[in-house]
Scaffold this motif. Structure first.
Motif, PDB file in Angstrom:
ATOM      1  N   ALA A 140      46.561  56.752-115.215  1.00 32.05           N
ATOM      2  CA  ALA A 140      46.895  55.499-114.541  1.00 32.05           C
ATOM      3  C   ALA A 140      47.711  55.756-113.272  1.00 32.05           C
ATOM      4  O   ALA A 140      47.513  55.097-112.247  1.00 32.05           O
ATOM      5  N   ALA A 141      48.636  56.716-113.343  1.00 38.44           N
ATOM      6  CA  ALA A 141      49.441  57.051-112.166  1.00 38.44           C
ATOM      7  C   ALA A 141      48.570  57.619-111.055  1.00 38.44           C
ATOM      8  O   ALA A 141      48.723  57.262-109.875  1.00 38.44           O
ATOM      9  N   ALA A 142      47.641  58.519-111.412  1.00 39.28           N
ATOM     10  CA  ALA A 142      46.754  59.099-110.407  1.00 39.28           C
ATOM     11  C   ALA A 142      45.887  58.023-109.765  1.00 39.28           C
ATOM     12  O   ALA A 142      45.691  58.011-108.539  1.00 39.28           O
ATOM     13  N   ALA A 143      45.381  57.094-110.569  1.00 42.63           N
ATOM     14  CA  ALA A 143      44.540  56.027-110.034  1.00 42.63           C
ATOM     15  C   ALA A 143      45.319  55.122-109.088  1.00 42.63           C
ATOM     16  O   ALA A 143      44.760  54.589-108.121  1.00 42.63           O
ATOM     17  N   ALA A 144      46.611  54.935-109.361  1.00 43.35           N
ATOM     18  CA  ALA A 144      47.444  54.067-108.533  1.00 43.35           C
ATOM     19  C   ALA A 144      48.039  54.795-107.333  1.00 43.35           C
ATOM     20  O   ALA A 144      48.675  54.182-106.480  1.00 43.35           O
ATOM     21  N   GLY A 145      47.882  56.129-107.286  1.00 39.67           N
ATOM     22  CA  GLY A 145      48.413  56.896-106.177  1.00 39.67           C
ATOM     23  C   GLY A 145      49.914  57.118-106.228  1.00 39.67           C
ATOM     24  O   GLY A 145      50.559  57.251-105.188  1.00 39.67           O
ATOM     25  N   VAL A 146      50.484  57.167-107.435  1.00 40.34           N
ATOM     26  CA  VAL A 146      51.920  57.399-107.586  1.00 40.34           C
ATOM     27  C   VAL A 146      52.147  58.677-108.389  1.00 40.34           C
ATOM     28  O   VAL A 146      51.250  59.155-109.088  1.00 40.34           O
ATOM     29  N   ALA A 147      53.354  59.216-108.298  1.00 39.46           N
ATOM     30  CA  ALA A 147      53.706  60.432-109.040  1.00 39.46           C
ATOM     31  C   ALA A 147      54.849  60.134-110.000  1.00 39.46           C
ATOM     32  O   ALA A 147      55.803  59.441-109.640  1.00 39.46           O
ATOM     33  N   ILE A 148      54.740  60.644-111.225  1.00 39.92           N
ATOM     34  CA  ILE A 148      55.824  60.561-112.198  1.00 39.92           C
ATOM     35  C   ILE A 148      56.693  61.786-111.975  1.00 39.92           C
ATOM     36  O   ILE A 148      56.269  62.920-112.233  1.00 39.92           O
TER      37      ILE A 148
END
Length: 360
Positions: A140-148
Motif C-alpha cells: 500500500a505504501a509503494a502504491a501511494a508513493g510513500v516510505a515507511i
C-alpha cells in the motif's frame, strides 16, 4: 566511502537476520533482545526496506532541503487502527493504516512523503499473519508513493490487546497556493463526493459474521493522494476536502456547517449508494450517511466550478462515480438538511455515539 546522495542515508553494513522460526509471537519478542530484533527484521524491516529506514536509528533523518522542494508548509498527522476483524473484503488493518494516514495528509493539500509504523502485538498472534499484514502495508505504501521510515514494536500479554493494534504517523508537504479549510464554505458553494458511500462500514460488519449475511460488499479502502492531485491540478479553487471515515459524510457536512457558520442541503436522490448497501441498511435500520468510508472524500467547490471538479474526479479510477450531492445555504447556521426522495426534508445531525465500533 561513497558520499550519500542529498536527503539519503547510507545503509548500515549489516545483514538482516535469518528470521524467526516459531509459529506465534511470545513475550520474548518484545523484550528488547535477540528475539525482538529477529521479529523486527523478519516481519517489518525486510518489507519496509528503504534508505531512510535502513540505519535503524531511533529516528528517521530527512533532508530539509528535500522537503522544501515540495512546498513551504509541513503537514503532520497521526492515527491508530484497531479494526476488527484484522482482514476483511477489500483490505486489512495494514492497508487501512497506510491509506488512512496518507489520506489524512492528502485532504489538506499535502504530498504525503514519510510514515511511521508502531505495532502493539498480542502474545500468541501467528507470525505468518504478521508477515502478511506487513507485506500489505509495504504494498500500500509503494502504491501511494510513500516510505515507511521509522517505527516501534511492543508485545503485550494475552488479553492485553486484541491481536494487533497499529499506530501510523505521517509527514507531508503542502503545495504552494493551496488553502483548504472547513471554515471557507460560502452560500452557493457545491458539495461533492467522489463515489459510492458506506462500503467500508458495511464490509466490516458483514466480515464479522454475526449476521450471517452473504452480501458481496468490499471495503473502499484506498489511498486518495493521486485522486486529490488530479482534482487540485484541474480545479485549484476547491475550498475544502476531507475523507469521510468514522461518522460518514453526515459528520463531515456538520463539521463544515459549524466551522463556516452556514447551512448545507443535500439531495437524497443524488447521494451515490450501491444497491447492496441500501438493502443492508434497510435490513439493519442503519443510515448510510453515517456509515464509514475509507476511500471517499467530501469537498466544497465554488458553484461555477462544480461540474469541472466533478469531471476531474470522474477522470480518475477512484472517482468514477463522483457526484454533486448538495450545496451550501445561508442557514440556519450549522444545520444540515436532506431533501428526501419523497419531497420532504429531514435534519441530518452529527452522529451521537458509534454506529459500528472498531471499524478502523
Amino acid at each position: 566511502m561513497t558520499k550519500p546522495e542529498p536527503g539519503k542515508l547510507m545503509r548500515p553494513q549489516r545483514k538482516l537476520r535469518d528470521g524467526i522460526h516459531v509459529p506465534k509471537v511470545t513475550l520474548a519478542h518484545g523484550g528488547g533482545g535477540k528475539a525482538m530484533r529477529d521479529l523486527i527484521d523478519d516481519v517489518f524491516v525486510s518489507v519496509f526496506d528503504n534508505p531512510v529506514l535502513a540505519p535503524l536509528e531511533d529516528q528517521a533523518r530527512v533532508s530539509l532541503s528535500e522537503l522544501a522542494l515540495h512546498g513551504d508548509r509541513l503537514a503532520f498527522t497521526s492515527d491508530s487502527f484497531v479494526v476488527d476483524p484484522l482482514e476483511f473484503p477489500g483490505g486489512d488493518i495494514g492497508k487501512l493504516a497506510i491509506c488512512g494516514t496518507v489520506n489524512d495528509l492528502a485532504v489538506g493539500g499535502a504530498k504525503p512523503l514519510f510514515l511511521s509504523c508502531s505495532a502493539i502485538i498480542e502474545e500468541g498472534v501467528a507470525v505468518a499473519l504478521l508477515r502478511k499484514l506487513a507485506r500489505s502495508m509495504a504494498e500500500a505504501a509503494a502504491a501511494a508513493g510513500v516510505a515507511i521510515v521509522t517505527g516501534d514494536t511492543k508485545v503485550v500479554g494475552h488479553g492485553a490487546c486484541d491481536k494487533l493494534f497499529i499506530n501510523t504517523s505521517g509527514v507531508g508537504v503542502i503545495r504552494a497556493g493551496v488553502d483548504l479549510g472547513a471554515h471557507r464554505a460560502e452560500t452557493g458553494d457545491a458539495i461533492l463526493v467522489n463515489g459510492l458511500l458506506g462500503d467500508h462500514g458495511a464490509a466490516i460488519l458483514v466480515a464479522r459474521g454475526d449476521l450471517h449475511l452473504e452480501t458481496p460488499i468490499e471495503s473502499d479502502c484506498a489511498a486518495l493522494n493521486g485522486l486529490i492531485d488530479t482534482l487540485l491540478d484541474a480545479c485549484p479553487e476547491v475550498k475544502f476536502i476531507r475523507d469521510a471515515t468514522r461518522g460518514g459524510i453526515a459528520t463531515v457536512l456538520n463539521e463544515i456547517a459549524e466551522a463556516s457558520g452556514v447551512g448545507i442541503e443535500i439531495d437524497e436522490r443524488a447521494v451515490p449508494l450501491r444497491d447492496e448497501v441500501k438493502g443492508f441498511c434497510e435490513i439493519l435500520g442503519l443510515d448510510p450517511l453515517y456509515l464509514a468510508n475509507e476511500g471517499k472524500i467530501v469537498l466544497v467547490a465554488p458553484a461555477a466550478l462544480a461540474e469541472k471538479a466533478r469531471a476531474a474526479l470522474a477522470s480518475h479510477p477512484l472517482g468514477r462515480d463522483a457526484a454533486i450531492v448538495g450545496h451550501v445555504t445561508a442557514g440556519p447556521a450549522g444545520r444540515v438538511v436532506m431533501q428526501t426522495k419523497f419531497g420532504g426534508k429531514r435534519v441530518v445531525d452529527m452522529l451521537v455515539g458509534e454506529q459500528l465500533p472498531r471499524i478502523c
